[in-house]
Design a protein around this motif. Sequence first.
Motif, mmCIF file in Angstrom:
data_model
loop_
_atom_site.group_PDB
_atom_site.id
_atom_site.type_symbol
_atom_site.label_atom_id
_atom_site.label_comp_id
_atom_site.label_asym_id
_atom_site.label_seq_id
_atom_site.Cartn_x
_atom_site.Cartn_y
_atom_site.Cartn_z
ATOM 1 N N GLU A 73 -11.562 -45.510 -31.593
ATOM 2 C CA GLU A 73 -12.378 -46.485 -30.854
ATOM 3 C C GLU A 73 -13.220 -47.334 -31.810
ATOM 4 N N ARG A 74 -13.682 -46.714 -32.884
ATOM 5 C CA ARG A 74 -14.446 -47.473 -33.869
ATOM 6 C C ARG A 74 -13.567 -48.553 -34.516
ATOM 7 N N THR A 127 -11.072 -62.701 -35.875
ATOM 8 C CA THR A 127 -10.595 -63.957 -35.286
ATOM 9 C C THR A 127 -9.072 -63.942 -35.130
ATOM 10 N N GLY A 128 -8.618 -64.306 -33.957
ATOM 11 C CA GLY A 128 -7.190 -64.359 -33.689
ATOM 12 C C GLY A 128 -6.666 -63.178 -32.907
ATOM 13 N N CYS A 129 -7.530 -62.166 -32.677
ATOM 14 C CA CYS A 129 -7.089 -60.981 -31.925
ATOM 15 C C CYS A 129 -7.028 -61.310 -30.434
ATOM 16 N N GLU A 130 -5.859 -61.136 -29.845
ATOM 17 C CA GLU A 130 -5.725 -61.328 -28.402
ATOM 18 C C GLU A 130 -5.900 -60.012 -27.652
ATOM 19 N N ARG A 131 -5.333 -58.940 -28.212
ATOM 20 C CA ARG A 131 -5.506 -57.605 -27.619
ATOM 21 C C ARG A 131 -5.466 -56.580 -28.742
ATOM 22 N N CYS A 132 -6.151 -55.466 -28.534
ATOM 23 C CA CYS A 132 -6.130 -54.386 -29.515
ATOM 24 C C CYS A 132 -6.327 -53.075 -28.780
ATOM 25 N N GLY A 133 -5.585 -52.064 -29.168
ATOM 26 C CA GLY A 133 -5.720 -50.756 -28.527
ATOM 27 C C GLY A 133 -5.002 -49.688 -29.326
ATOM 28 N N ARG A 149 -3.482 -35.972 -25.775
ATOM 29 C CA ARG A 149 -3.136 -34.613 -26.159
ATOM 30 C C ARG A 149 -4.341 -33.952 -26.806
ATOM 31 N N GLU A 150 -4.407 -32.633 -26.746
ATOM 32 C CA GLU A 150 -5.603 -31.927 -27.209
ATOM 33 C C GLU A 150 -5.828 -32.027 -28.710
ATOM 34 N N THR A 151 -4.775 -32.233 -29.496
ATOM 35 C CA THR A 151 -4.913 -32.499 -30.921
ATOM 36 C C THR A 151 -4.019 -33.686 -31.273
ATOM 37 N N VAL A 152 -4.375 -34.365 -32.359
ATOM 38 C CA VAL A 152 -3.688 -35.602 -32.738
ATOM 39 C C VAL A 152 -3.242 -35.506 -34.194
ATOM 40 N N GLY A 153 -1.969 -35.832 -34.449
ATOM 41 C CA GLY A 153 -1.452 -35.768 -35.810
ATOM 42 C C GLY A 153 -1.756 -37.015 -36.612
ATOM 43 N N ASP A 154 -1.645 -38.178 -36.009
ATOM 44 C CA ASP A 154 -1.985 -39.437 -36.658
ATOM 45 C C ASP A 154 -2.344 -40.451 -35.589
ATOM 46 N N LEU A 155 -2.834 -41.594 -36.027
ATOM 47 C CA LEU A 155 -3.280 -42.623 -35.099
ATOM 48 C C LEU A 155 -2.361 -43.835 -35.170
ATOM 49 N N ASP A 156 -2.061 -44.395 -34.011
ATOM 50 C CA ASP A 156 -1.297 -45.638 -33.912
ATOM 51 C C ASP A 156 -2.189 -46.674 -33.248
ATOM 52 N N VAL A 157 -2.446 -47.775 -33.952
ATOM 53 C CA VAL A 157 -3.257 -48.859 -33.412
ATOM 54 C C VAL A 157 -2.415 -50.128 -33.395
ATOM 55 N N LEU A 158 -2.477 -50.843 -32.284
ATOM 56 C CA LEU A 158 -1.718 -52.077 -32.114
ATOM 57 C C LEU A 158 -2.665 -53.258 -31.958
#
Length: 575
Positions: A167-168, A177-183, A192-201
Motif C-alpha cells: 500500500e505504501r 505524473t502519468g499514472c492512470e491506475r495503480c494497484g 493469502r495468509e502469507t505472501v512470497g513476493d509482491l506484484d504491482v501494476l
Amino acid sequence: MARRNDEVEALLQEYADLIAITGGDAFKARAYEKAARAIGGYPVDVSTLDADGLREIPNVGRSIAEKVAEYLRTGAMAVVEERRARIPAGVRELITIPTLGPKKALRLYEDLHISSVSELAAAIEADALAGLKGFGEKTQENIRHGIELLRRAGGRVPLSPALDTAERIVAELSAVTGCERCGYAGSLRRMRETVGDLDVLVSARRSAPFMDALCELPVTAEVIARGAKKTSVRTGNGLQLDLRVVPPESWGAALQYFTGSKAHNIRTRTIAVHQGLKLSEYGVFDTGSGESVASRTEEEVYARLGLPWIPPTLREDRGEIEAALGDGLPEVVTERDIRGDLHTHTDLTDGLASLEAMVEAAAERGHAYYAVTDHAPRLYMQRMTDEKILAQRERVRELDGTRRRMRLLHGTELNIGPDGEVDWPEEFLAGFDLCVASLHSHFDLDRAAMTRRLVRACEHPYVNIIGHPTTRLIGRRPGVDADWDEVFAACARTGTALEVNAQPDRLDLRDEDILRAREHGARFAVNTDAHSVPHLGQLRYGVATAQRGWLTKEDVINTWTLARLRRFLRKGGRA
C-alpha cells in the motif's frame, strides 16, 4: 499504511531477546517487552512524538524514550547494535526457530558449537542432544517441529507487513505524473495468509518514470533487475517486488492475469480456448483474427468468457468457476457488512487501552454494537476477579448508547479447561450478554481428548463463540489436533459460532477450515480480538479470510441486526 510504531516494536522486542540471550537482567528484558507491546498498540504514530510525548506511552520511561528517539532520528539504536555484536550470527539464526528460546539457543552454541538451523536439525537426527541438560525427548520434538514450521514458511512474509509495504508503494507510484491506475495483484490481492513476493501494476503510457520512482523509494533496499516493462526490487523486509507498467487498454487483462492463482488462470484460459479465444495478460483475443475483444477491465474479461466477475479472494480453483457457470457464486461478506466486533479487550486485563478509549474508537469506526470481552479468572496472570468484572459491567451499562448510539454488550473470554470446563458457574455467566470461550493452555492433548474438550465447551449453555478455535500462530505454532468435523457439527447442533479471528498472526479459523465448517451448517463471528485501538483496524484481515472461506452475510452473526444477534446469543433460539 505502515506506522513507525511497528518497526520500533520489533526493534525493542529484539533487544529484549538479546538481553535474554546474553544472560542480562530478566526484569530489564521484560521492561523492554512491555514497552515494545505498548508502542505497537499505541494509536499515535511515534514518529510524530518528541521525547515527552514518547514518555506518555504506558511502560515507556525516560531511558526507553531516549532510545526510541535516537532510532527515529538516526535509524539505529546503539544498545541494540552493541548487543548484536556480542552474539554470534549463528545464535541469532537459531532463535528464528519458533519453539527455541534464546537461552537454549545460546546453550547449543556454547556446548555443542551448533550455529545454524541445518546443524541443529542434523544434531537432533543424530541424537547428539541426548546428554544435554534441558534437552529431553519432548524438548527435542518441539524443536524439530519448530524447524519444520520455519522451513514451511520459507521466504514468505505474513499478510499484514506485506500489505503495508504494497500500500505504501502503490500510494507513492500513484502520485507519479502519468499514472492512470495503480494497484497490487498476486497472492496479496487474493489475501493469502502469507505472501512470497509482491506484484504491482501501473497503467500508463510511459514506463520510465515509474521504474525510476520505484528504484528511488526509501522502501527499496536492492534493485534486482530493471527494464522497460518490468523492474524487480527487494524491499527492506526482504520481499521481492515486481513492477509492471501496462497500457491503459490492457489494465483489466493484466490485473486478472497477475492476480492468479495459477490454477484459476488455467481454468479461465481453458474456457477461452473452448470459445475460440486466447486469454493473456494483454487481453482476450479472437484466435482467428487476432482482434482484441476484451481487456480494459476485469469485468469485461470475465464477461467475454461467459462468467461474472469473481472476487480475488475466491480465485483458488476451489469450485468458483463451477459456481460462476452455475449461477451459484456467493455474494461474500464485506467489511461494510460487519455491524459490530464481538471479541475485544481493555486494560482491565491484557489490553493496552481503557474501556472508554476502545468504545470511542469502535464508535468512530461506525459499529452499531460492540462487545467488551476481557479475560476470565483462570488466565491467572490477568488477575480477574468477580468484583472487577462486575464493576466493568456497571461502567459498560453507563456508556451504552452514549457514543453515536452504538450499543454495548458486556461479555468475557472464558478459558476452556483440559476437560472442557470454563470459568465461573452458570449462575454467574447468566449475567453476561455473551461469552467467548477459547483454548489458552494444554495444547498437546491427544486428538480424542481435544475433541471431547471442544465439544463439551460447545455444549455449554452460556458459551456463544469458540474463540481462535485451533489456537494456531502462523509460522510459530500449529493448530491443536482434533476431529474438526465433529467439532464443527457440534457447533452447528448447539448454536455456537466459530470465530474467524482477524489478528494477522492467527487468522483462525483458516479458510480451508471455514469451508468445511460451513458444510456442517455452522455460524461464524469475524472478530478482531483487539488488545489496543489500532487492532480494531485488523478487521480487514478477518473479513478477507471469511471471503476465502466463501462466507456470506447470512453465515456471519455480527452482520446481523442487534435484535437477531441477541436471539442467537440466547443459545438454542435460532435466529
